[in-house]
Design a protein around this motif. Structure first.
Motif, PDB file in Angstrom:
ATOM      1  N   LEU A  58       0.564  -0.817   0.249  1.00  0.00           N
ATOM      2  CA  LEU A  58      -0.247   0.242   0.004  1.00  0.00           C
ATOM      3  C   LEU A  58       0.783   1.152  -0.326  1.00  0.00           C
ATOM      4  O   LEU A  58       0.527   1.989  -0.694  1.00  0.00           O
ATOM      5  N   TYR A  78      -4.798  -7.390  -6.998  1.00  0.00           N
ATOM      6  CA  TYR A  78      -5.585  -6.085  -5.983  1.00  0.00           C
ATOM      7  C   TYR A  78      -5.392  -5.185  -7.040  1.00  0.00           C
ATOM      8  O   TYR A  78      -4.007  -4.535  -7.584  1.00  0.00           O
ATOM      9  N   TYR A  80      -5.525  -1.296  -6.093  1.00  0.00           N
ATOM     10  CA  TYR A  80      -5.237  -0.253  -5.014  1.00  0.00           C
ATOM     11  C   TYR A  80      -6.288   0.974  -5.604  1.00  0.00           C
ATOM     12  O   TYR A  80      -6.589   1.706  -4.872  1.00  0.00           O
ATOM     13  N   GLU A  81      -6.332   0.695  -7.079  1.00  0.00           N
ATOM     14  CA  GLU A  81      -7.598   2.851  -7.268  1.00  0.00           C
ATOM     15  C   GLU A  81      -8.473   2.206  -7.556  1.00  0.00           C
ATOM     16  O   GLU A  81      -9.426   3.077  -6.899  1.00  0.00           O
ATOM     17  N   CYS A  82      -9.070   1.049  -7.651  1.00  0.00           N
ATOM     18  CA  CYS A  82     -10.985   0.612  -7.473  1.00  0.00           C
ATOM     19  C   CYS A  82     -10.814  -0.415  -5.777  1.00  0.00           C
ATOM     20  O   CYS A  82     -12.282  -0.553  -5.482  1.00  0.00           O
ATOM     21  N   GLN A  83     -10.016  -0.737  -5.493  1.00  0.00           N
ATOM     22  CA  GLN A  83     -10.168  -0.875  -4.013  1.00  0.00           C
ATOM     23  C   GLN A  83     -10.462  -2.283  -3.824  1.00  0.00           C
ATOM     24  O   GLN A  83     -11.626  -2.363  -3.129  1.00  0.00           O
ATOM     25  N   ASP A  84     -10.110  -3.701  -5.446  1.00  0.00           N
ATOM     26  CA  ASP A  84     -10.601  -4.581  -5.108  1.00  0.00           C
ATOM     27  C   ASP A  84      -9.808  -5.607  -5.915  1.00  0.00           C
ATOM     28  O   ASP A  84      -9.059  -5.245  -6.321  1.00  0.00           O
TER      29      ASP A  84
END
Length: 145
Positions: A58, A78, A80-84
């Motif tokens: 992160l 994963y 990180y931009e879409c958080q999924d």
């Protein structure tokens, strides 16, 4: 939040030809050196630990804005931009190929251990050989695009 079956970041992703995910000697966090729960950035050679350890992946995202990371052990990606978690692949099938290469390396790595879990000399040579083969395949794969 967008449907993770269509993550736009994965569609535009291009994996570097010398990606650290296919080099077993890089399978540890660059900041805290743990080998547990490590994620390989799909934009650069960085490998960092995930949220279960010190969350250096992160930190890497916050510093670089590289959105995609693949778990070396579980092969999930994963964003990180879409958080999924990401389900789709890019049009070249890079994630599928990368997963296959990592899985092949893991199998070869396990084949080079003796009953006590120690690496045999021939096992080390075998890993070096398979890393060279994977690197050649990745270079060929990169250049045919």
């Amino acid at each position: 939040m967008i449907s993770m079956e269509n993550c736009r970041h994965i569609v535009n992703m291009q994996i570097a030809p010398n990606h650290s995910a296919v080099q077993t000697h890089n399978w540890f966090c660059k900041k805290c050196t743990t080998g547990e729960a490590v994620l390989a950035c799909l934009s650069c050679p960085n490998v960092s630990c995930g949220s279960y350890i010190n969350d250096h992946a992160l930190e890497h995202y916050n510093e670089t804005k590289h959105p995609l990371a693949m778990d070396i052990e579980d092969y999930y990606v994963y964003c990180y931009e879409c958080q999924d978690y990401v389900l789709n692949d890019n049009r070249f099938g890079d994630l599928r190929r990368l997963r296959e290469m990592i899985q092949s390396l893991r199998q070869e790595q396990m084949a080079g251990l003796n009953r006590c879990g120690r690496r045999t000399k021939s096992g080390r040579q075998q890993i070096e050989r398979i890393e060279e083969i994977v690197e050649r395949k990745l270079n060929v794969f990169w250049h045919i695009r």
